[in-house]
Every structure is written in C-alpha cells, then in structure tokens.
Design a protein around this motif. Structure first.
Motif, PDB file in Angstrom:
ATOM      1  N   ALA A 104      22.396 -19.925 -30.147  1.00 23.34           N
ATOM      2  CA  ALA A 104      22.035 -18.510 -30.033  1.00 23.34           C
ATOM      3  C   ALA A 104      20.547 -18.416 -29.721  1.00 23.34           C
ATOM      4  O   ALA A 104      19.759 -19.260 -30.139  1.00 23.34           O
ATOM      5  N   ILE A 105      20.174 -17.391 -28.964  1.00 21.01           N
ATOM      6  CA  ILE A 105      18.761 -17.165 -28.636  1.00 21.01           C
ATOM      7  C   ILE A 105      18.404 -15.744 -29.050  1.00 21.01           C
ATOM      8  O   ILE A 105      19.246 -14.849 -29.031  1.00 21.01           O
ATOM      9  N   PHE A 106      17.136 -15.551 -29.424  1.00 16.58           N
ATOM     10  CA  PHE A 106      16.692 -14.211 -29.825  1.00 16.58           C
ATOM     11  C   PHE A 106      15.333 -13.926 -29.211  1.00 16.58           C
ATOM     12  O   PHE A 106      14.370 -14.684 -29.412  1.00 16.58           O
ATOM     13  N   HIS A 107      15.257 -12.831 -28.470  1.00 19.63           N
ATOM     14  CA  HIS A 107      14.015 -12.417 -27.822  1.00 19.63           C
ATOM     15  C   HIS A 107      13.201 -11.561 -28.789  1.00 19.63           C
ATOM     16  O   HIS A 107      13.617 -10.469 -29.169  1.00 19.63           O
ATOM     17  N   VAL A 108      12.046 -12.063 -29.197  1.00 19.88           N
ATOM     18  CA  VAL A 108      11.189 -11.348 -30.145  1.00 19.88           C
ATOM     19  C   VAL A 108      10.376 -10.293 -29.405  1.00 19.88           C
ATOM     20  O   VAL A 108       9.637 -10.609 -28.469  1.00 19.88           O
ATOM     21  N   THR A 109      10.498  -9.059 -29.839  1.00 21.67           N
ATOM     22  CA  THR A 109       9.756  -7.958 -29.211  1.00 21.67           C
ATOM     23  C   THR A 109       8.919  -7.180 -30.222  1.00 21.67           C
ATOM     24  O   THR A 109       8.093  -6.363 -29.835  1.00 21.67           O
ATOM     25  N   SER A 110       9.131  -7.428 -31.506  1.00 16.67           N
ATOM     26  CA  SER A 110       8.421  -6.687 -32.548  1.00 16.67           C
ATOM     27  C   SER A 110       7.378  -7.566 -33.229  1.00 16.67           C
ATOM     28  O   SER A 110       7.557  -8.786 -33.357  1.00 16.67           O
ATOM     29  N   GLN A 111       6.297  -6.965 -33.683  1.00 15.54           N
ATOM     30  CA  GLN A 111       5.280  -7.675 -34.455  1.00 15.54           C
ATOM     31  C   GLN A 111       5.547  -7.572 -35.955  1.00 15.54           C
ATOM     32  O   GLN A 111       4.786  -8.120 -36.756  1.00 15.54           O
ATOM     33  N   TYR A 112       6.612  -6.891 -36.325  1.00 19.12           N
ATOM     34  CA  TYR A 112       6.942  -6.707 -37.731  1.00 19.12           C
ATOM     35  C   TYR A 112       7.946  -7.787 -38.163  1.00 19.12           C
ATOM     36  O   TYR A 112       9.084  -7.826 -37.693  1.00 19.12           O
ATOM     37  N   SER A 113       7.519  -8.643 -39.048  1.00 12.97           N
ATOM     38  CA  SER A 113       8.312  -9.822 -39.391  1.00 12.97           C
ATOM     39  C   SER A 113       9.648  -9.476 -40.045  1.00 12.97           C
ATOM     40  O   SER A 113      10.671 -10.103 -39.747  1.00 12.97           O
ATOM     41  N   ARG A 114       9.667  -8.496 -40.916  1.00 11.81           N
ATOM     42  CA  ARG A 114      10.923  -8.151 -41.596  1.00 11.81           C
ATOM     43  C   ARG A 114      11.930  -7.579 -40.606  1.00 11.81           C
ATOM     44  O   ARG A 114      13.129  -7.887 -40.662  1.00 11.81           O
ATOM     45  N   GLU A 115      11.460  -6.762 -39.678  1.00 11.14           N
ATOM     46  CA  GLU A 115      12.335  -6.197 -38.649  1.00 11.14           C
ATOM     47  C   GLU A 115      12.926  -7.306 -37.781  1.00 11.14           C
ATOM     48  O   GLU A 115      14.128  -7.310 -37.483  1.00 11.14           O
ATOM     49  N   THR A 116      12.083  -8.240 -37.380  1.00 11.77           N
ATOM     50  CA  THR A 116      12.549  -9.368 -36.566  1.00 11.77           C
ATOM     51  C   THR A 116      13.571 -10.199 -37.329  1.00 11.77           C
ATOM     52  O   THR A 116      14.623 -10.569 -36.796  1.00 11.77           O
ATOM     53  N   ALA A 117      13.272 -10.481 -38.597  1.00 12.57           N
ATOM     54  CA  ALA A 117      14.186 -11.289 -39.410  1.00 12.57           C
ATOM     55  C   ALA A 117      15.539 -10.609 -39.569  1.00 12.57           C
ATOM     56  O   ALA A 117      16.593 -11.258 -39.483  1.00 12.57           O
ATOM     57  N   ASP A 118      15.530  -9.297 -39.791  1.00 14.88           N
ATOM     58  CA  ASP A 118      16.794  -8.566 -39.947  1.00 14.88           C
ATOM     59  C   ASP A 118      17.655  -8.688 -38.692  1.00 14.88           C
ATOM     60  O   ASP A 118      18.881  -8.874 -38.772  1.00 14.88           O
ATOM     61  N   LYS A 119      17.025  -8.603 -37.531  1.00 10.04           N
ATOM     62  CA  LYS A 119      17.770  -8.707 -36.273  1.00 10.04           C
ATOM     63  C   LYS A 119      18.294 -10.134 -36.060  1.00 10.04           C
ATOM     64  O   LYS A 119      19.408 -10.324 -35.560  1.00 10.04           O
ATOM     65  N   ILE A 120      17.488 -11.116 -36.438  1.00 12.23           N
ATOM     66  CA  ILE A 120      17.934 -12.509 -36.323  1.00 12.23           C
ATOM     67  C   ILE A 120      19.145 -12.744 -37.215  1.00 12.23           C
ATOM     68  O   ILE A 120      20.132 -13.382 -36.805  1.00 12.23           O
ATOM     69  N   MET A 121      19.090 -12.213 -38.427  1.00 13.64           N
ATOM     70  CA  MET A 121      20.194 -12.426 -39.369  1.00 13.64           C
ATOM     71  C   MET A 121      21.465 -11.702 -38.927  1.00 13.64           C
ATOM     72  O   MET A 121      22.574 -12.165 -39.188  1.00 13.64           O
ATOM     73  N   LYS A 122      21.315 -10.569 -38.246  1.00 12.52           N
ATOM     74  CA  LYS A 122      22.488  -9.897 -37.689  1.00 12.52           C
ATOM     75  C   LYS A 122      23.125 -10.747 -36.599  1.00 12.52           C
ATOM     76  O   LYS A 122      24.345 -10.710 -36.396  1.00 12.52           O
ATOM     77  N   LEU A 123      22.286 -11.504 -35.898  1.00 12.89           N
ATOM     78  CA  LEU A 123      22.774 -12.360 -34.815  1.00 12.89           C
ATOM     79  C   LEU A 123      23.461 -13.608 -35.331  1.00 12.89           C
ATOM     80  O   LEU A 123      24.556 -13.961 -34.870  1.00 12.89           O
ATOM     81  N   SER A 124      22.837 -14.283 -36.308  1.00 10.82           N
ATOM     82  CA  SER A 124      23.362 -15.594 -36.710  1.00 10.82           C
ATOM     83  C   SER A 124      23.327 -15.873 -38.209  1.00 10.82           C
ATOM     84  O   SER A 124      23.609 -16.980 -38.639  1.00 10.82           O
ATOM     85  N   GLY A 125      22.995 -14.849 -39.012  1.00 10.13           N
ATOM     86  CA  GLY A 125      22.996 -15.046 -40.457  1.00 10.13           C
ATOM     87  C   GLY A 125      21.728 -15.733 -40.955  1.00 10.13           C
ATOM     88  O   GLY A 125      20.816 -16.039 -40.188  1.00 10.13           O
ATOM     89  N   PHE A 126      21.682 -15.984 -42.264  1.00  9.51           N
ATOM     90  CA  PHE A 126      20.560 -16.717 -42.850  1.00  9.51           C
ATOM     91  C   PHE A 126      20.528 -18.144 -42.315  1.00  9.51           C
ATOM     92  O   PHE A 126      21.564 -18.731 -41.987  1.00  9.51           O
ATOM     93  N   SER A 127      19.339 -18.723 -42.259  1.00  9.76           N
ATOM     94  CA  SER A 127      19.221 -20.122 -41.875  1.00  9.76           C
ATOM     95  C   SER A 127      19.116 -20.990 -43.123  1.00  9.76           C
ATOM     96  O   SER A 127      18.519 -20.597 -44.123  1.00  9.76           O
ATOM     97  N   ASP A 128      19.725 -22.181 -43.061  1.00 11.70           N
ATOM     98  CA  ASP A 128      19.559 -23.165 -44.130  1.00 11.70           C
ATOM     99  C   ASP A 128      18.192 -23.836 -44.014  1.00 11.70           C
ATOM    100  O   ASP A 128      17.565 -24.175 -45.013  1.00 11.70           O
ATOM    101  N   LEU A 129      17.761 -24.030 -42.767  1.00 10.81           N
ATOM    102  CA  LEU A 129      16.478 -24.661 -42.476  1.00 10.81           C
ATOM    103  C   LEU A 129      15.793 -23.876 -41.368  1.00 10.81           C
ATOM    104  O   LEU A 129      16.383 -23.643 -40.315  1.00 10.81           O
ATOM    105  N   THR A 130      14.564 -23.481 -41.610  1.00  9.60           N
ATOM    106  CA  THR A 130      13.764 -22.810 -40.587  1.00  9.60           C
ATOM    107  C   THR A 130      12.636 -23.727 -40.157  1.00  9.60           C
ATOM    108  O   THR A 130      11.956 -24.335 -40.988  1.00  9.60           O
TER     109      THR A 130
END
Length: 232
Positions: A104-130
């Motif tokens: 999966a790929i995610f295009h980052v467009t926001s400077q707000y980390s929580r907003e970006t993380a929420d969108k990433i998690m909607k795409l692929s869930g929590f990560s075990d390793l970042t």
C-alpha cells in the motif's frame, strides 16, 4: 565492540585498528555485478533497521519516506515476510515504491501528524513496526501515532537535531523506540539477499550517465540512485 563499530567516531579511536581488522570485506559472487555491489551500502542500512526493529514474519510495517533508505527498508521487510505500507510527499516516488512491490502507498499532503496517521490507519491499520526515514517532525509524529500499542518504532532519518513528538503516546502505548545509525556487520546478509534474488537493488537505479557527463549525474535531483558508468 565488534557489533557497534559504526559508533567508533563517538568513542576512543585507539580501538579502531583492532575492530576494523575483524570487520573484513565481502567477496561478490560471480553472478553479482559490481553495480549491485555498489548498491549494497544503503541496503546494509536497511538490514540494520529491520534487525533493530525486530522484523518478523507476517507483521505489518509502515515505512515513512520512499527515498533510497525507505525503499531498501521496504524490500528487506518484504523479503522477511512482512506486508509494507510506505508514505511520501512525492507521488513519483510512491509510484516507484508500488512498482517495487509495496502493498500500500500513502501520499502525505498534511503537516498535521495525527491527521496523517489517522488516514494511514484507515488505509492499512496500525503498524507492528514503523521505520521512519525522513527525520521530518510531522512524519516522526505520524509514525508514532500509527504504531500499535506494544509495537516498535525505528528512527533512521535525520533532520533537525531536536523535534517535538507525542511522548505520551509512546508511554501509554508502550512503544519501543530504536535508534539506527548506519549498520554493524550487515554486509554479509545484505549481499546474500541480493545474491539469492530476494532483493533487487538494481530496481533503485533511476538514472545512468557516462563518466564524461558526471556533472549531469550530480544534478539529477529527482533520482533515487544515479549510476555513473566509468567504462563509457
């Protein structure tokens, strides 16, 4: 001491000789090209990243940043049986990551980390390793927010010497944070990954220039890995 020879610059340099004698060199198999050998260094960094982050079969990995280290980390994680989501601000680099096997790929467009993380998690869930490869403050924050409780977070990208990050989230979720600096004894494994075909480092090469056009090679700002062909 031999495990941490990459840290010698911060230590008593009198130990350098005894340690480096044991580090040795890796001989390339006949079917591994010199070009592939030249690309082993960033791959060795990625091996160190995955070792430090305790990569294991079947886990979810989030890679923040689709540059050389990010793409190498993605390939090592995939070779280790993980599924990988990778982020970047560059759509062309994300297209390259997808071409190279990102799940999966995610295009980052926001400077707000929580907003970006929420969108990433909607795409692929929590990560075990970042695996954070940019050093950008907003990316560091997003990476931490997107890591599952009890998960691991590795910092390999370097930007500003000091950044703000969600330390309370780290504590409450009991996230393990690992620093990564270069590599230690990772060349043999990096070479075996290439020699076995598990990792294709040549896929990182985006530009090639003959030696007489070397200046153009250094000006190829959009490249991932640029090769100067000295025999041409």
């Amino acid at each position: 001491m031999e495990r941490f020879y990459q840290l010698l610059q911060f230590m008593d340099l009198s130990v350098t000789t005894s340690v480096t004698k044991q580090c040795g060199a890796s001989k390339l198999p006949e079917h591994v090209s010199l070009e592939e050998g030249a690309l082993l260094e960033p791959l060795a960094v990625a091996v160190q990243v995955c070792k430090r982050g305790k990569l294991s079969l079947g886990i979810k990995v989030l890679v923040c940043g689709a540059g050389s280290i990010g793409l190498n980390s993605m390939m090592v994680a995939k070779a280790g049986g993980a599924s990988v989501t990778i982020t970047d601000i560059s759509e062309s680099r994300l297209a390259k990551a997808k071409e190279m096997g990102a799940d999966a790929i995610f295009h980052v467009t926001s400077q707000y980390s929580r907003e970006t993380a929420d969108k990433i998690m909607k795409l692929s869930g929590f990560s075990d390793l970042t695996i954070e490869c940019t050093g950008v403050e907003s990316s560091v924050g997003a990476g931490i927010w997107a890591t599952k409780p009890g998960g691991s977070y590795t910092q390999v990208g370097y930007g500003n010497a000091e950044v703000n990050f969600p330390i309370v989230a780290v504590g409450i979720r009991e996230i393990d944070i690992y620093g990564v600096f270069r590599y230690a004894n990772c060349y043999p494994l990096a070479l075996s990954l290439v020699a076995s075909g598990a990792v294709d480092v040549k896929s990182l090469v985006t530009h090639r220039f003959p030696l007489k056009e070397a200046i153009k090679a250094f000006e190829a700002g959009t490249g991932i890995k640029v090769i100067i062909e000295c025999d041409k």
